[in-house]
Design an enzyme around this catalytic site. Sequence first.
Site, PDB file in Angstrom:
ATOM      1  N   TYR A 144       2.269  10.965  -3.396  1.00 47.65           N
ATOM      2  CA  TYR A 144       2.584  11.483  -4.723  1.00 47.65           C
ATOM      3  C   TYR A 144       2.555  13.012  -4.733  1.00 47.65           C
ATOM      4  O   TYR A 144       2.145  13.645  -5.703  1.00 47.65           O
ATOM      5  CB  TYR A 144       1.637  10.871  -5.779  1.00 47.65           C
ATOM      6  CG  TYR A 144       1.630   9.363  -5.690  1.00 47.65           C
ATOM      7  CD1 TYR A 144       2.737   8.639  -6.108  1.00 47.65           C
ATOM      8  CD2 TYR A 144       0.565   8.667  -5.117  1.00 47.65           C
ATOM      9  CE1 TYR A 144       2.775   7.261  -5.987  1.00 47.65           C
ATOM     10  CE2 TYR A 144       0.598   7.281  -4.988  1.00 47.65           C
ATOM     11  CZ  TYR A 144       1.710   6.588  -5.426  1.00 47.65           C
ATOM     12  OH  TYR A 144       1.750   5.228  -5.298  1.00 47.65           O
ATOM     13  N   CYS A 194       4.818  28.910 -15.221  1.00 51.46           N
ATOM     14  CA  CYS A 194       4.373  29.373 -16.525  1.00 51.46           C
ATOM     15  C   CYS A 194       3.798  28.239 -17.363  1.00 51.46           C
ATOM     16  O   CYS A 194       4.386  27.815 -18.368  1.00 51.46           O
ATOM     17  CB  CYS A 194       5.535  30.025 -17.257  1.00 51.46           C
ATOM     18  SG  CYS A 194       6.304  31.286 -16.246  1.00 51.46           S
ATOM     19  N   GLU A 195       2.679  27.712 -16.935  1.00 52.60           N
ATOM     20  CA  GLU A 195       1.949  26.659 -17.644  1.00 52.60           C
ATOM     21  C   GLU A 195       0.491  26.831 -17.258  1.00 52.60           C
ATOM     22  O   GLU A 195       0.184  27.014 -16.074  1.00 52.60           O
ATOM     23  CB  GLU A 195       2.360  25.251 -17.155  1.00 52.60           C
ATOM     24  CG  GLU A 195       3.797  24.873 -17.314  1.00 52.60           C
ATOM     25  CD  GLU A 195       4.165  24.405 -18.717  1.00 52.60           C
ATOM     26  OE1 GLU A 195       3.250  24.081 -19.506  1.00 52.60           O
ATOM     27  OE2 GLU A 195       5.360  24.393 -19.011  1.00 52.60           O
ATOM     28  N   ARG A 199      -0.152  16.476  -9.071  1.00 49.46           N
ATOM     29  CA  ARG A 199      -1.306  15.605  -9.339  1.00 49.46           C
ATOM     30  C   ARG A 199      -2.443  16.292 -10.105  1.00 49.46           C
ATOM     31  O   ARG A 199      -2.965  15.723 -11.058  1.00 49.46           O
ATOM     32  CB  ARG A 199      -1.834  14.971  -8.051  1.00 49.46           C
ATOM     33  CG  ARG A 199      -0.814  14.038  -7.369  1.00 49.46           C
ATOM     34  CD  ARG A 199      -1.425  13.246  -6.232  1.00 49.46           C
ATOM     35  NE  ARG A 199      -2.391  12.295  -6.723  1.00 49.46           N
ATOM     36  CZ  ARG A 199      -3.695  12.425  -6.627  1.00 49.46           C
ATOM     37  NH1 ARG A 199      -4.217  13.450  -6.013  1.00 49.46           N
ATOM     38  NH2 ARG A 199      -4.487  11.519  -7.150  1.00 49.46           N
ATOM     39  N   PRO A 259       0.826  -1.213   0.000  1.00 54.24           N
ATOM     40  CA  PRO A 259       0.000   0.000   0.000  1.00 54.24           C
ATOM     41  C   PRO A 259       0.855   1.257   0.000  1.00 54.24           C
ATOM     42  O   PRO A 259       1.854   1.339   0.712  1.00 54.24           O
ATOM     43  CB  PRO A 259      -0.775  -0.109   1.323  1.00 54.24           C
ATOM     44  CG  PRO A 259       0.137  -0.894   2.217  1.00 54.24           C
ATOM     45  CD  PRO A 259       0.870  -1.863   1.319  1.00 54.24           C
TER      46      PRO A 259
HETATM   47  C1  LIG Z   1       2.664   2.392  -7.235  1.00 57.29           C
HETATM   48  C2  LIG Z   1       2.719   0.991  -6.789  1.00 57.29           C
HETATM   49  C3  LIG Z   1       2.184   0.628  -5.550  1.00 57.29           C
HETATM   50  C4  LIG Z   1       1.458   1.579  -4.654  1.00 57.29           C
HETATM   51  O1  LIG Z   1       0.276   2.041  -5.218  1.00 57.29           O
HETATM   52  P1  LIG Z   1      -0.773   2.874  -4.345  1.00 57.29           P
HETATM   53  O2  LIG Z   1      -1.880   3.158  -5.277  1.00 57.29           O
HETATM   54  O3  LIG Z   1      -0.095   4.107  -3.883  1.00 57.29           O
HETATM   55  O4  LIG Z   1      -1.191   2.016  -3.196  1.00 57.29           O
HETATM   56  C5  LIG Z   1       2.337  -0.676  -5.146  1.00 57.29           C
HETATM   57  N1  LIG Z   1       2.973  -1.595  -5.933  1.00 57.29           N
HETATM   58  C6  LIG Z   1       3.484  -1.270  -7.132  1.00 57.29           C
HETATM   59  C7  LIG Z   1       4.173  -2.312  -7.931  1.00 57.29           C
HETATM   60  C8  LIG Z   1       3.384   0.021  -7.607  1.00 57.29           C
HETATM   61  O5  LIG Z   1       3.876   0.334  -8.808  1.00 57.29           O
END
Ligand SMILES: *Cc1c(COP(=O)(O)O)cnc(C)c1O
Length: 430
Positions: free
Chosen positions: A388, A358-359, A326, A288
Site C-alpha cells: 500500500y 500542501c496539506e 498510509r 495475503p
Molecule cells: C485487501 C484485501 C486482501 C489483502 O489484505 P492484506 O491485509 O494486505 O493481506 C485480501 N483479500 C481481499 C478481498 C482484500 O480486499
Amino acid sequence: MSLPLEFFNYQNGVLTSGGVSLENVARSVGTPVYVYSAEAFLHPLRQLQAGLAEENHMICFAVKSNSNIAVLKLLGSQGAGMDLVSGGELSRAQAAGIAANKTVFSGIGKTKTEMSLALQYQNQGIFSFNVESIPELHSLNEVARDLNKKARVALRFNPDVNPRTHPYISTGLKKNKFGMNRKEILQLVGILEKEFRWIELHGISIHIGSQLLSLSPLRDAFDRVQTLIDEVNSKLKQPLRFVDLGGGLGITYQAERTPSLEKYCELICKYFGKRSPYKGSLKILLEPGRTISGNAGILLTEVLYRKERKQKDFLILDAGMNDLIRPALYESYHGVVPLFQESARDPKRKVTLVGPVCESADCFAEQRLLPSSLKKGDCVAILSSGAYGFSMASNYNSRPRPAEVLIQDGKFRVIRERESYEDLLRGEIF
Ligand SMILES: *Cc1c(COP(=O)(O)O)cnc(C)c1O
C-alpha cells in the site's frame, strides 16, 4: 541499531539489502524511490507454502498491496496465484503471465466490463469470482449467459467478527459494506439453480480486515465459516470445493507482535485441512497482501531542508503523501532510519518528518529521535513501505510518481521508471 526488517540492514555503515548499497541506488536512480527486496517477498510466501504443503491449496497474492508487474512475475514464478480487485489488476496479471486458473476476483463493485474480461481471461476464465451481493450475482449471470460461459463463484461471507484493527481496514463487521450475511447466503443458495443458471457455486470466501495482530478474530470467523459451509452443503447437490480465507495477517511496523505464519497455517489446517471435518475435500485459498509485500520494501527519500524551530524541528523530505499515503490516511507508523548508520555517540534530536505537499496531513513521522547531524542532501529510508505504498501513490500536487527498484541476486534494477512531466500531461486535451 537493529531494524525491524529482516532483509534490510547496515553493512559498513550504509543501509543495504541483499548486498546492494542503497546509497548506490539513490545515486543512480534518484529519490524518492521505492526499493524492494526479492528475497523479502519470497520469504513469507515460502513460509505459507510450507505451512500448507500437506493441503490442496493456492496462495493468491493480493495485487492491490503491490501491483508492480515485475513483483507479480517474481511471485508467480514461485507458485503464487493472484487476488485481483479490478480490470486493471487483471491486465497486470496477464502481463505477468499469471495462469487463469490461479486468479480470483474480489471486490464489491465489479463492472460488467470487468466481469466479461475475467470470464474470457485466457479463454478458460479466472478460477473464481468472489461475489459480494445478490445484484452483483445477477449481473455476473447475465454476462456469463451472453458469453455462453459458466462463471465459477465463491460467495463472500461477512461473519460479523471484530478484527480489532483500524476502522478503515476492518471489513468483516455487520456495519461494513463487504460480503453477505448467513441468511442472505442461505436464501441465495436456495434459488441458485432456478435463477442463476450460468453460475456454479464452488466456494465461500471471507476477508475480515487487514493488519490483524491476533489469530482470535480469525478463529471466530473460521467457526462461523464452518457452520455456514455445512449449511450450504446440505442444500447443494455437489458440495463446495474450496474455501477462500482472505488475507489480513499483520506485520511488524514498530514493535507489534504478530502471529507466526506457522501458527496461522496450523489454525487453517485444523479448521479446513485434511484432518478437519472436511478431510481434504476443500481446496484452501489465501489472499495475503501485506504479509508478503509489507516488509519487502522501503521508500528512500532525500532531506530537502532542515527547518529548525524552538518547538519543533522539521525535516522536509522530497517524498510526500502522494508517494506514501498510509501515515496521512490511517495515521500509521513507519520506522525511519538514516541511509548512513548513526553511531551510538552521535547526539540525537527529535524531528518531525514531513513532505512537500500542501496539506498538514503530509507528515510521515512526528517527533522521532534521529541524529541531529541529519541535514540537507542526506537520505533517510521510510521502512515497511512495500504494501500500500506505490500502489496507493497519486499525482496530487502534480507530482510525478517515484521510481521502483527491485534487488535480486546481489543486483538492483529499475522495475518502474520515475514518471516524467510528459507522463503527467498525457491524455489532457487543451
Ligand atoms: C485487501 C484485501 C486482501 C489483502 O489484505 P492484506 O491485509 O494486505 O493481506 C485480501 N483479500 C481481499 C478481498 C482484500 O480486499
